[in-house]
Design a protein around this motif. Structure first.
Motif, PDB file in Angstrom:
ATOM      1  N   ASP A 170      11.712   2.720   1.588  1.00 55.08           N
ATOM      2  CA  ASP A 170      11.123   3.989   1.147  1.00 55.08           C
ATOM      3  C   ASP A 170       9.650   4.074   1.533  1.00 55.08           C
ATOM      4  O   ASP A 170       8.985   3.053   1.723  1.00 55.08           O
ATOM      5  N   THR A 173       6.786   2.002  -0.439  1.00 54.26           N
ATOM      6  CA  THR A 173       6.863   0.561  -0.210  1.00 54.26           C
ATOM      7  C   THR A 173       6.502   0.229   1.227  1.00 54.26           C
ATOM      8  O   THR A 173       5.842  -0.773   1.502  1.00 54.26           O
ATOM      9  N   ARG A 174       6.935   1.086   2.147  1.00 60.98           N
ATOM     10  CA  ARG A 174       6.668   0.865   3.569  1.00 60.98           C
ATOM     11  C   ARG A 174       5.170   0.705   3.812  1.00 60.98           C
ATOM     12  O   ARG A 174       4.725  -0.205   4.507  1.00 60.98           O
TER      13      ARG A 174
END
Ligand SMILES: Nc1ncnc2c1ncn2[C@@H]1O[C@H](COP(=O)(O)OP(=O)(O)O)[C@@H](O)[C@H]1O
Ligand SMILES: [Mg+2]
Length: 288
Positions: A170, A173-174
């Protein structure tokens, strides 16, 4: 000679709808220096993974070859480590064991204590302290990819090959893992060849970005220098005066010039088939 040289590589696959062969991409020629971070962007299906797999030795070129550190690289080896988008972890092994397996194969002469200390260091670098004994099924996508990155960096390969490592993670988080990747790369300065379709990710991470046209018969049409000083962070990079110039240039390429056969960007393709060099630092677009 460059540290990693992709030398006039073409790839043909059997035609799925009939006789003969389809040319996936043609005449890819890329020279990468030691410690450089190079990214390839192109539309889905143009052959990015195929090119990366050829460098990894998992796929053979139909024409041309790959030269690493002065020697032809054919077949897989621990000098070229791949991080896949689907993580590719051993499901029955813990986080610690997944990384230790790679470390032991790269350093068979190490003692158990040496392996353990090394694995522990890389687990900490990707923020997985406390998750050492978890198995992949108990991890989020972001945590799984942290294991994949720690495993790849821990064997200190000559070349790290990253095939859309954040595609299944997502967006929030990336961003965090991208910054962890920058941190690891800042200390290791591995040579990295990465595939992505995320323009912002490419600008944040790369020294140079290769732009690939649509397939079949795709080509590496342009090579964009990311003229933004390091260290970079997601927050500061977007304020750089070159950021939106680079970003717009790439997006225009992807939208308008992704078909082969036309003129690419604002430059002219060199006779040799080398990509057009785009460098906003020198305010020039030149062939060669
Ligand atoms: N083993 C294979 N046999 C036949 N065709 C393949 C094989 N691997 C990939 N292709 C074809 O090659 C093209 C490029 O695939 P790929 O390298 O995965 O593209 P990308 O990573 O840019 O999305 C696609 O049309 C795909 O169907
Ligand atoms: Mg792919």
């Amino acid at each position: 000679m460059a540290f990693l040289q992709i030398d006039h590589v073409s790839k043909f696959f059997p035609n799925p709808s009939g006789a003969g062969q389809v040319c996936i991409f043609r005449d890819a020629t890329i020279k990468i220096d030691k410690g450089e971070f190079v990214t390839v962007i192109g539309h889905s299906g143009c052959g990015k993974s195929t090119l990366l797999n050829i460098i990894a030795g998992l796929e053979t070129p139909s024409e041309g070859g790959v030269i690493l550190n002065g020697r032809e690289a054919s077949g897989p080896g621990l000098d070229r480590m791949v991080v896949f988008q689907n993580f590719a972890l051993m499901p029955w092994m813990t986080v610690f064991e997944n990384i230790a397996l790679a470390v032991r194969s790269a350093y068979p002469e190490w003692t158990a204590a040496q392996v353990s200390a090394h694995v522990t260091r890389y687990i900490a670098l990707v923020g997985l302290k406390g998750a050492e004994n978890k198995r992949p099924a108990a991890l989020s996508g972001g945590m799984k990819q942290r294991v994949g990155l720690a495993r790849a960096f821990s064997i200190e390969p000559k070349v790290l090959l990253l095939d859309e490592p954040f595609a299944q993670i997502d967006a929030l988080t990336r961003g965090v893992i991208q910054e962890e990747l920058i941190q690891m790369w800042n200390t290791s300065r591995n040579t990295v060849f990465m595939v992505t379709h995320d323009v912002d990710e490419a600008i944040l991470l790369s020294d140079r970005i290769l732009l690939m046209t649509n397939g079949p018969e795709a080509r590496i049409a342009e090579m964009v220098h990311v003229s933004i000083a390091r260290p970079r962070s997601r927050e500061t990079v977007i304020d750089h005066p070159h950021y939106y110039k680079i970003r717009n240039h790439i997006i225009h390429f992807l939208v308008r010039h992704a078909k082969h056969g036309g003129h690419y960007g604002t430059g002219h393709q060199a006779e040799s088939g080398d990509p057009v060099v785009v460098n906003f630092d020198e305010a020039t677009v030149s062939a060669g």
